[in-house]
Design an enzyme around this catalytic site. Structure first.
Site, mmCIF file in Angstrom:
data_model
loop_
_atom_site.group_PDB
_atom_site.id
_atom_site.type_symbol
_atom_site.label_atom_id
_atom_site.label_comp_id
_atom_site.label_asym_id
_atom_site.label_seq_id
_atom_site.Cartn_x
_atom_site.Cartn_y
_atom_site.Cartn_z
ATOM 1 N N GLU C 33 32.395 24.876 57.420
ATOM 2 C CA GLU C 33 30.902 24.549 56.576
ATOM 3 C C GLU C 33 30.448 24.852 57.662
ATOM 4 O OE1 GLU C 33 32.136 21.217 54.529
ATOM 5 O OE2 GLU C 33 34.092 22.263 53.723
ATOM 6 N N GLU C 63 37.488 23.159 50.939
ATOM 7 C CA GLU C 63 38.853 22.958 52.884
ATOM 8 C C GLU C 63 39.921 23.020 52.152
ATOM 9 O OE1 GLU C 63 36.176 20.927 51.186
ATOM 10 O OE2 GLU C 63 35.180 20.369 53.031
ATOM 11 N N ALA C 87 37.939 14.553 60.466
ATOM 12 C CA ALA C 87 39.140 14.874 60.655
ATOM 13 C C ALA C 87 39.200 14.080 58.718
ATOM 14 C CB ALA C 87 40.108 13.822 60.855
ATOM 15 N N ASP C 88 38.796 12.521 58.244
ATOM 16 C CA ASP C 88 38.616 13.081 56.349
ATOM 17 C C ASP C 88 39.035 14.040 55.419
ATOM 18 O OD1 ASP C 88 37.528 9.536 56.946
ATOM 19 O OD2 ASP C 88 36.542 11.407 59.066
ATOM 20 N N PHE C 89 38.031 14.938 56.304
ATOM 21 C CA PHE C 89 37.340 15.926 55.036
ATOM 22 C C PHE C 89 38.649 17.166 55.441
ATOM 23 C CE2 PHE C 89 33.036 15.868 56.297
ATOM 24 C CZ PHE C 89 32.512 14.438 55.535
ATOM 25 N N MET C 91 41.586 15.811 54.198
ATOM 26 C CA MET C 91 42.325 15.258 53.175
ATOM 27 C C MET C 91 42.738 16.246 52.078
ATOM 28 S SD MET C 91 43.767 12.537 54.860
ATOM 29 C CE MET C 91 44.157 13.355 56.524
ATOM 30 N N HIS C 132 34.672 8.293 56.017
ATOM 31 C CA HIS C 132 34.336 9.285 57.739
ATOM 32 C C HIS C 132 34.643 8.284 59.109
ATOM 33 C CE1 HIS C 132 31.863 10.924 54.039
ATOM 34 N NE2 HIS C 132 30.909 11.553 55.134
HETATM 35 C C1 LIG Z 1 35.264 17.265 50.689
HETATM 36 C C2 LIG Z 1 34.113 17.252 51.855
HETATM 37 N N1 LIG Z 1 33.538 17.860 52.618
HETATM 38 C C3 LIG Z 1 32.611 17.957 53.334
HETATM 39 C C4 LIG Z 1 31.901 17.197 53.735
HETATM 40 C C5 LIG Z 1 30.363 17.144 53.803
HETATM 41 N N2 LIG Z 1 29.415 17.646 52.853
HETATM 42 C C6 LIG Z 1 28.509 15.769 51.963
HETATM 43 S S1 LIG Z 1 27.344 16.140 52.257
HETATM 44 C C7 LIG Z 1 27.341 18.279 52.075
HETATM 45 C C8 LIG Z 1 27.093 19.366 50.800
HETATM 46 C C9 LIG Z 1 27.281 18.991 49.597
HETATM 47 O O1 LIG Z 1 26.276 19.511 48.550
HETATM 48 P P1 LIG Z 1 25.715 18.963 47.439
HETATM 49 O O2 LIG Z 1 27.397 19.103 46.434
HETATM 50 O O3 LIG Z 1 25.300 20.229 46.708
HETATM 51 O O4 LIG Z 1 25.420 18.268 47.084
HETATM 52 P P2 LIG Z 1 23.332 17.890 47.971
HETATM 53 O O5 LIG Z 1 23.892 17.407 49.737
HETATM 54 O O6 LIG Z 1 23.136 18.677 48.135
HETATM 55 O O7 LIG Z 1 23.039 16.643 47.045
HETATM 56 C C10 LIG Z 1 29.239 18.257 52.593
HETATM 57 C C11 LIG Z 1 29.508 20.014 53.564
HETATM 58 C C12 LIG Z 1 31.742 16.213 52.313
HETATM 59 N N3 LIG Z 1 31.348 14.357 52.307
HETATM 60 N N4 LIG Z 1 33.190 16.156 51.729
#
Ligand SMILES: Cc1ncc(C[n+]2csc(CCOP(=O)(O)OP(=O)(O)O)c2C)c(N)n1
Ligand SMILES: Cc1ncc(C[n+]2csc(CCOP(=O)(O)OP(=O)(O)O)c2C)c(N)n1
Ligand SMILES: [Mg+2]
Ligand SMILES: [Mg+2]
Lengths: 326, 330, 326, 330
Positions: C33, C63, C87-89, C91, C132
C-alpha cells in the site's frame, strides 16, 4: 445429561462439560464450522439437538469473522465459544485475535471485556502434515491479554473449559488433537483454576516439565528411566499463561535438574521461557537444564519423517539420565 | 430535494455536525501544536454521515467505528471532554489514556470503539448483532468503514455473514475518496461497495454524504427496515476528506482544484443555505458554532492541564488471570 | 543513484540499497500500500519514478493478498519485496505467511522456493498504541522456514535487505520504525550475511545481547554503567534466525554474565531462547543471567504509560551492575 | 447441446476423466485399507471440471489447487506414480513424501500445489499471474477453489486484485454442493460466486460441471479471451461430491435419494452416452478404463513397495540460512 455418547471419550467428557456450562448460563453459545454436525473431533456432538441452531451456530468458512464475531458478541454481553477447528486455521483470524481480542480491554481502558473462549485443537496427529500441525502456544504466551490453556487430559480439558467459559478473560484453549478419541472417565464438575500445574508423576531426581501431548512421551520416558533407577517428577503445566512458576521452582529446588519436554519447536518455544526463568531464579543451584521438543522444521507428512518431529520416550529417558548424571 | 424535516430537526442535525467540526478543528490545531502524541485522523468534511445516521440510533444501539472515529463517537453521544482528554492521553480520558484517538470508545453509549485496523470493526459488528439477538435485544448495530476498507477480506466475509443470519446491521461505507495516500478508486475494481453488498444479498442505497438531509432520510428508511426485520442494509455515502490522512500529512498528492471542489461540498454550509432559505437567521447558527467552539476549546484547555495517568495504571486492565506484576520501578 | 533524498537518513540508505538491487535484478519488485507515494517512512521514495508502476505496485488494502500474491510471484520466478507497512498489519496475512510462505519449499519437497522479502517495520514509536506496536519477532523465530532479520542501524538494514533480496529463503525484515528518520551515512554495497552479530561496544565484565530498537537503551545503559567502572560488551544480533550463538557463547565464556535487552515482551520473547541456550551450553560457568524487556501488557497510548513498556538506560545500567556484582 | 468436438477430442476428454476416476478409486480403496496415512479428499464425480479446463492449458500455464487436488494435478499433467507414491509418503513421491495428498505439487508441469487451507491458492494465483506478466510470459493461471471457499475473505480480495491489474487468471469455482460436513449453500448468502465476481468487475459463466463438453467449450471461450488480454474470468461449475468429505467420512448427513441424484450426474457416463450415440464402441471405452485402472493399480502396488524417505530428509528443504542441524538421533 441431555445427550449421551456411546462410550466416554476425551471428546465426550469435554462435550459434557460444555453442555453443562451451556445449561448453567444461557449466554454461552458456540460458533464455528460444522459444529452442528458435531465438530471434527465429535466434541460438539449432540449439542445442536439440545441447544438449537441459535446457540450452536454453523458458520461460513470465514475464520476472520468467526473470531471477530465472537469478540463482538462478547462485547455485548454473551460468552461465545469460538471454534477454530485446529490451530492452523486460526492463522487467517490472527488480526482478530492478536489486534482485537487480546487488546480491547486494555486499549479501551477497562470498558470492555472479551469474555470468550477460543478452541484451537493442536498438536501432531497421524501425518496431518505441515499445514495441519502448527503449534503456536508460545506465541500466545508472548501476547499480553490472553490466558493460554494447554490441557493433556480429558479431566483437565473439561475443568479448564469450565474455567474458561466462566472467566472474564479471553481464554485460548489448545486441546490435544490426538487425544480426543481416547477413552476417558467422566470428569468432575469443578472448574480447574488457571496457573496450577498437576504433578503427573512423583520422583526426586529430576524435574520434568511438560504439557499437552508431550505428556505422553514424558511419562513413558520417565518409566524407562525409572527402570534404570532414576526417578523423575513430572509436572504437567496445564496452562502456559499464567504458568505455575512456583511449582516448577519448588521442584527444581529439590532436584536441581530441569528437563522440559514440549511438542512444539524448541527454538523460541515455551520451554525457553521456563528454562530462562529458572536460570534467572536459581542461578548456580540449577545443576542442569535441557529442552526436548521439535526440531525447527515444518511437520512432514510421511510417518517415518513425522517421527523426526516427535519427542520419543527414549530421548526423554536419555535426557533424564543425562541430567541425573550431572 | 425537498426537505421533509422540521426546522428543529434540521437544527439538531446542524448542531451535531457543528460539534464534530468544532471538536476536530480544535483537536487538529492542538495536535499540530504538538500538544499530544500519537496519530490523529480527522473527518472534517464528512460530518453529515455519522450525524445523519446516528439521528436514528438510540443508546441501546451499538456502533463500530474506524481509525477516523471522532465523528462516530460524538454522534453516538460520547462525552466530548472524555474524548479530548483521551487524545491528550490523560487519566480523565474515555479510555484512561490507554487508547488515544485511534481507540476511542464509549461503551456507556454503545460506541464499541474506534479501530486501528482497517475493516477491523466489521466482524465485531456482525458478532455484536448476533449477540444482541441471542440476548433478545431489539437493538441494532451501525458499522462504519471507509472506501479503502471494502478491499479487505473481512468486508465480504461480514456481508455474507450478516446476510446469512439476517442480522440487524446498517453497514455504512464512508467513501471519502482516499485510502491513506492513494485514491480509493485506484485500488478498487468493479462497481464498488453497493454491488459487492448486493452480491451477498444485501440491498443498499447510495447517497450524497455531504447532504445531511439526504443521509438522514436514507438512514431513516434503512434503520426502519432493519428494525422491522429486513436483515442488513448498506448505505454508501460519498464525501471528501478535506485534510490529509493524518494530521501531519499535507496531502500534496492532490491538486488544489480537487481540494477546492471537495471543500465546496461542505455539509455544514450546505445545510446553512437550506436553513437560510427557511428563514433561520444566520446569527442563530453563528451562536451555535461559537458555543461549540467554546466547549471544545474548553475541553482542550482542561485536557492540556489534566493529570496524566499514574504509571501504575499501565499494568491494570490487562487480564485477571496472569495479570502482570507491577514492577518495582513503576 | 537515480533518485536522491534531500539528506541521507536511515530510510534513504535502505531506499538506495533497494534501488540498487532493483537495478541489478529486473525480477525484483515491490508491492504494498502507498509504495508509489514513497511508503509511510519514505523508504520507497522515488522508486516509482525510476522503476514504474509495474515494479512499484500500489495495492489495495488487502494484506492477505499482498502477502499471498508475493508468494505466487516468487513461485514463478520473480523476487518480490512485500511491504506490510508495520508488523501489526501482517496479522491479517498470517495464514499466507505461516501456512504458505514458510512451508512451500518443504511441503512440496524442495520443488518450490519462496524467494521473497517481507518488510515489517516494528517497535515502539511515539505513542502508536496497542494496535500499532506489536513485536512478533520471537513468533517468527519459532516458525520453521523463514529467516528473521532485526537490524538496528541503517547500514545493517541496507546490508541485510541486500542479502534478503538475493537470498533463496523467505526473509522477514523487521526494520526499526523509530529509526527511519535518523541521519545516516551512505552504506556499503556489500550484503551483510545472516547470523553474524555485530559488536556494538567493547567490554569485558558483562555480556549484553540486544537487537533492533533496544540497541539504544543498551548502549546508553552501558555508558552509565561504564561511568561507574563496569564495562559491558554489547552484541547486536542483527538476525534472530539464524542467530549468532557462537559469538554470544564466546562472550559469555569470557564474562560469565549475560544480560539480554529486548524491546518486545520478555515472557516468551527471543531473550528466553538466548538465555535458555546459554544455560544449556554453559551450565555453572554462567554466573548470572537477566532479561530486560517489556512487561506482558499491551502497549498503552499515553507517553507516560508507554514509558512503562520501554527499557530505560537506567534499568540496563542497573542490570549490568547487578550482574557484575555476582 | 450439440457437440462441436471431434470424436478424437471427446475421447481425449474421456481419457482424462477416466484417469482421474481410476486414480482416486484406487487411492480411496488403498486409504480405506489403511495403506497410507493422513487425509484423503477425493473428487470422484467432479472429473469433468479439471479435465475440461486443462484441455486449454499448456505446460507453461500455471494452476493453483485445493485440498481436493488430485484431478487438477493429473489434468495438468502430473505423473500418476509420483502422485500415488506421495500419498504413500514415499521417497519417490512428487514431494519426496513430505507433503502427502493435501500438498501434491508438480512444478515441472505448472501445478503450483494443492493447499490445505481453504482459498489458500487464490492469492497465490494472483501473484503468479502478476509475476508472469513481469517476466514477459504469455502464460495464464487457472485457480481452482470450492463453493465453500467463496466465503473466505481472500476470495473477494483476489477477485478485486485480479480485476484491478487485469491479470490473466481463470477462476474456477467447483461447486460440489458441500463444504466439509455442511451444505455450501447453507452458509452462503446472496446469489453466489458469479455475482460476487461481477461485483468486482469480473465476468463469469455458469456451466454444468458434470458435462465435460460444456466445461470444455466454456473454458475454451474464457481462456481465449484471457489470452487475448480480457483480464480475469470466472467459471462456475456445478457438480456433486460423490464421496464423503474425507475418505473416512461416511457422509451420513445426506439422504440416499440426494446421493442417487448426485451420482446420476456422472460426467463419465454422460460422455459415454454421447460417444455411444456417435458410434464409438463401448468396448473401446472399457479398454481405456481397464488400462487406466491397471496403470493406477500398478502405481499403488509400486508405491506400497517403495522406499520411505530416509529420516535425514526430514531436515532438508527447510531453508538455506539457519538450516536445521540433523540431530544425532536422526
Ligand atoms: C489492515 C490495515 N492495513 C493498513 C492500515 C493503514 N491504514 C490506516 S488508514 C488507511 C486507509 C483507510 O482508508 P479508508 O478505509 O478509505 O478510510 P479513511 O482513512 O479514508 O477514512 C490505511 C491503509 C491499517 N490501519 N490496517
Ligand atoms: C481456512 C480453512 N478453514 C477450514 C478448513 C477445513 N476444511 C477443509 S476442506 C473444507 C471444506 C471446503 O469446502 P469447499 O471449498 O467447497 O471445497 P470442497 O471440499 O467441497 O472441495 C473445510 C472447512 C481449512 N482447510 N481451511
Ligand atoms: Mg477513504
Ligand atoms: Mg464444495
Amino acid at each position: 445429561m441431555g445427550v449421551a455418547v456411546a462410550e466416554t471419550t476425551f471428546a465426550g467428557v469435554v462435550r459434557d462439560a460444555l453442555a453443562d456450562e451451556m445449561r448453567r448460563d444461557p449466554t454461552v453459545w458456540v460458533l464455528g464450522e460444522d459444529v452442528r454436525y458435531g465438530g471434527i473431533f465429535g466434541q460438539y456432538r449432540g449439542l445442536a439437538a439440545e441447544f438449537g441452531p441459535d446457540r450452536v451456530v454453523d458458520t461460513p468458512i470465514s475464520e476472520a469473522t468467526i473470531m471477530g464475531a465472537g469478540l463482538g458478541a462478547a462485547l455485548v454481553g454473551t460468552r461465545p465459544v469460538i471454534e477454530m477447528r485446529i490451530a492452523d486455521f486460526a492463522m487467517p483470524a490472527m488480526d482478530e485475535l492478536v489486534n482485537q481480542i487480546a487488546k480491547v480491554r486494555y486499549m479501551f481502558g477497562g470498558q470492555a471485556r472479551a469474555r470468550l473462549v477460543v478452541r484451537m485443537p493442536h498438536g501432531l496427529l497421524a501425518s496431518s502434515a505441515a499445514q495441519h500441525s502448527q503449534i503456536v502456544e508460545s506465541w500466545m504466551a508472548n501476547l499480553p491479554g490472553v490466558v493460554v490453556a494447554v490441557p493433556a487430559t480429558a479431566a483437565d480439558a473439561a475443568g479448564l473449559l469450565r474455567s474458561a467459559i466462566r472467566s472474564d478473560d479471553p481464554v485460548l484453549l489448545f486441546e490435544p488433537k490426538a487425544f480426543f478419541g481416547r477413552p476417558a472417565a467422566p470428569a468432575s464438575d469443578e472448574p480447574i483454576p488457571f496457573g496450577r500445574a498437576r504433578r503427573a508423576r512423583e520422583g526426586r531426581d529430576v524435574t520434568v516439565v511438560t504439557w499437552a501431548q508431550a505428556l505422553d512421551p514424558a511419562l513413558a520416558g520417565a518409566e524407562l528411566a525409572s527402570a534404570e533407577g532414576t526417578q523423575a517428577e513430572i509436572l504437567d503445566l496445564r496452562t502456559l499463561w499464567p504458568w505455575d512458576e512456583e511449582a516448577v521452582a519448588a521442584s527444581v529446588a529439590r532436584t536441581g535438574r530441569l528437563v522440559v519436554v514440549e511438542e512444539g519447536v524448541t527454538v523460541a518455544g515455551f520451554g525457553a521461557e521456563i528454562v530462562a526463568r529458572m536460570a534467572e531464579r536459581s542461578g548456580p543451584a540449577l545443576r542442569s537444564v535441557a529442552r526436548l521438543g521439535a526440531p525447527r522444521i515444518p511437520v512432514p507428512f510421511a510417518p517415518e519423517l513425522e517421527a523426526a518431529v516427535r519427542v520419543s520416550p527414549e530421548r526423554v529417558a536419555a535426557a533424564i539420565r543425562a541430567a541425573a548424571a550431572r | 430535494m425537498t426537505s421533509h424535516h422540521t426546522n428543529a430537526a434540521l437544527l439538531a442535525l446542524r448542531r451535531g455536525m457543528g460539534r464534530i467540526r468544532a471538536f476536530e478543528t480544535v483537536a487538529l490545531a492542538a495536535h499540530r501544536a504538538k500538544e499530544f502524541a500519537g496519530y490523529l485522523h480527522v473527518s472534517i468534511g464528512q460530518e453529515a454521515v455519522p450525524t445523519g445516521i446516528c439521528a436514528h440510533l438510540g443508546p441501546e444501539d451499538r456502533l463500530t467505528s474506524t481509525h477516523r472515529g471522532h465523528g462516530h463517537a460524538l454522534a453516538k453521544g460520547a462525552d466530548a471532554y472524555g474524548m479530548m482528554a483521551e487524545l491528550y492521553g490523560r487519566a480523565d480520558g474515555a479510555c484512561g489514556g490507554k487508547g488515544g484517538s485511534m481507540h476511542i470508545a464509549d461503551f456507556s453509549v454503545g460506541m464499541l470503539g474506534a479501530n486501528g485496523i482497517v475493516a477491523g470493526g466489521i466482524p465485531i459488528a456482525c458478532g455484536a448483532a448476533q449477540g444482541l439477538r441471542l440476548l433478545g435485544s431489539p437493538a441494532i448495530v451501525a458499522c462504519f468503514f471507509g472506501d479503502g476498507a471494502i478491499n479487505r477480506g473481512p468486508f465480504m466475509e461480514g456481508l455474507n455473514w450478516a446476510a446469512l443470519y439476517r442480522l440487524p446491521i446498517l453497514f455504512v461505507c464512508e467513501a471519502n475518496t482516499f485510502a491513506a495516500f492513494t485514491k480509493a478508486d485506484d485500488t478498487t475494481a468493479g462497481p464498488g461497495a453497493l454491488a459487492r453488498a448486493e452480491s451477498c444479498g444485501i440491498p443498499g442505497v447510495a447517497v450524497d454524504g455531504s447532504d445531511v438531509e439526504a443521509v438522514d432520510a436514507a438512514a431513516g428508511d434503512l434503520v426502519r427496515a432493519i428494525r422491522a426485520g429486513s436483515g442488513p442494509r448498506l448505505l454508501l455515502a460519498s464525501t471528501y476528506r478535506w485534510e490529509g490522512h493524518t494530521s501531519t500529512d499535507l496531502a500534496a498528492y492532490r491538486s488544489a482544484s480537487e481540494v477546492e471542489a471537495g471543500r465546496g461540498r461542505d455539509p455544514l454550509a450546505r445545510l446553512d443555505a437550506t436553513l437560510a432559505a427557511r428563514g433561520v437567521p444566520a446569527d442563530a447558527l453563528r451562536r451555535m458554532d461559537e458555543e461549540d467552539l467554546a466547549e471544545m476549546t474548553d475541553a482542550r484547555d482542561r485536557s492540556r492541564e489534566a493529570e496524566p495517568p499514574p504509571l501504575r495504571s499501565a499494568f491494570s486492565d490487562v487480564q485477571d488471570a496472569g495479570a502482570p506484576e507491577v514492577p518495582s520501578w513503576a
